[in-house]
Design an enzyme around this catalytic site. Sequence first.
Site, PDB file in Angstrom:
ATOM      1  N   GLU A   1       0.917  -1.147  -0.318  1.00  0.00           N
ATOM      2  CA  GLU A   1      -0.026   0.087  -0.141  1.00  0.00           C
ATOM      3  C   GLU A   1       1.114   0.988  -0.118  1.00  0.00           C
ATOM      4  O   GLU A   1       1.378   1.855   0.802  1.00  0.00           O
ATOM      5  CB  GLU A   1      -1.091   0.075   1.240  1.00  0.00           C
ATOM      6  CG  GLU A   1      -1.587   0.643   0.962  1.00  0.00           C
ATOM      7  CD  GLU A   1      -3.058   1.501   2.421  1.00  0.00           C
ATOM      8  OE1 GLU A   1      -2.938   0.227   3.077  1.00  0.00           O
ATOM      9  OE2 GLU A   1      -2.719   2.508   3.120  1.00  0.00           O
TER      10      GLU A   1
ATOM     11  N   HIS B   1       2.301   4.767  -1.830  1.00  0.00           N
ATOM     12  CA  HIS B   1       1.447   5.313  -2.911  1.00  0.00           C
ATOM     13  C   HIS B   1       2.039   6.803  -3.633  1.00  0.00           C
ATOM     14  O   HIS B   1       3.639   6.551  -3.683  1.00  0.00           O
ATOM     15  CB  HIS B   1       0.235   6.752  -2.246  1.00  0.00           C
ATOM     16  CG  HIS B   1      -0.582   6.344  -1.112  1.00  0.00           C
ATOM     17  ND1 HIS B   1      -1.716   5.099  -1.711  1.00  0.00           N
ATOM     18  CD2 HIS B   1      -0.675   6.457   0.000  1.00  0.00           C
ATOM     19  CE1 HIS B   1      -1.784   4.000  -0.864  1.00  0.00           C
ATOM     20  NE2 HIS B   1      -1.643   4.969   0.545  1.00  0.00           N
TER      21      HIS B   1
ATOM     22  N   HIS C   1      -9.493   0.943  -0.147  1.00  0.00           N
ATOM     23  CA  HIS C   1      -7.978   2.349   0.759  1.00  0.00           C
ATOM     24  C   HIS C   1      -9.298   3.489   1.542  1.00  0.00           C
ATOM     25  O   HIS C   1     -10.211   3.829   0.625  1.00  0.00           O
ATOM     26  CB  HIS C   1      -7.214   2.227  -0.082  1.00  0.00           C
ATOM     27  CG  HIS C   1      -6.632   3.683   0.651  1.00  0.00           C
ATOM     28  ND1 HIS C   1      -6.498   5.193   0.620  1.00  0.00           N
ATOM     29  CD2 HIS C   1      -5.039   3.558   1.437  1.00  0.00           C
ATOM     30  CE1 HIS C   1      -5.014   5.086   1.253  1.00  0.00           C
ATOM     31  NE2 HIS C   1      -4.344   4.380   1.330  1.00  0.00           N
TER      32      HIS C   1
ATOM     33  N   ASP D   1       2.022   2.229   3.776  1.00  0.00           N
ATOM     34  CA  ASP D   1       1.490   3.321   3.699  1.00  0.00           C
ATOM     35  C   ASP D   1       3.077   4.652   2.906  1.00  0.00           C
ATOM     36  O   ASP D   1       2.551   5.704   4.232  1.00  0.00           O
ATOM     37  CB  ASP D   1       0.642   4.005   4.472  1.00  0.00           C
ATOM     38  CG  ASP D   1      -0.899   4.684   4.048  1.00  0.00           C
ATOM     39  OD1 ASP D   1      -0.861   4.442   3.085  1.00  0.00           O
ATOM     40  OD2 ASP D   1      -1.485   4.594   5.293  1.00  0.00           O
TER      41      ASP D   1
END
Length: 323
Positions: free
Chosen positions: A8, A10, A166, A286
């Site tokens: 996860e 980004h 998400h 994250d």
Amino acid sequence: MHRKIAIEEHYVLPSMKDQMPTTPFWHDDYSRDVRERMADTGEVRIREMDEAGVERMVLSLGGTGVQDELDVDRAVQRARASNDALAAIVAGRPDRYSAFATLPMQDPEAAAVELERTVRDHGFKGALVNGYTSIGSLDTPAYYDEPRFLPFWQRLEALNVPFYLHPRNPLPNQMRVYEGRRELIGAAWSFAVDTGTHALRLITSGLFDRCPRATVVIGHMGELLPFAISRLEARVRHAKAVKLEKKPSDYLRTNFYATTSGNFHTPSLVATIEQMGADRVMFAVDYPFERLQDGSSWLDTAAISDADRLKISQTNAKRLLGL
Ligand code: ZN
């Protein structure tokens, strides 16, 4: 230490950096740092991955993605453009990056077509969608248990790829509970409540009886569900409207994966393994909201078995994503 796959993580294109929504209650230096690292998929990120023992990142579009685009055609175009740009980033470092597609859920058929296109043409590993999708106005959400999404789930199931649900900020017209306490909006609290609730909608709607092989990934150590599912289960059995073939906790074990994103807390990890099974937990950080090194060194030393550590670090992700 096991080499890790982090799923996860980004990015935004450098051209999008200045359009990223601001979070006014964060410290300025933290906001600046997140913005800079979010837009970097080059040297800085790769160096941080090397230092933290992260072998591969599965990249996904940060912020709200295209979920808040009110013009449906533009949502479809923006998703395509952003997925093509992401494919180019991955093609530049196929040894270190994989990708999840962003999807225009405003139009379930277009979302299914885009998922299929990115999996087939770009080798994407599934999709990551940022919460509910706005339909017509920012106060009008679509949640994915609604009947019109069933063909989308059937296509996802046929493609045999996961759907990462998400978080996204709460609906503007549902902010009263955070009035005067804005620090609770987002990753601190509202994300888990909203995303956990959305995941429960998928479960209690019976979606997984209709699509038993559909797979959903939820972050942040399961968005509170491993700790809440027992009470939920005890209560919804009295609800007339709920007609499920299995217990809610069974779907958590058969249709969901949880990741460690942004939640490097061993008691929560142990409880999640206990509730969902060690085959259903995957490493994630994250990035860039959290530091790779923090997540990686925590998992390396967490009080779990080495067999489970290996599964969480990489084996489960390799199996699920076909890496
Ligand atoms: Zn995230």
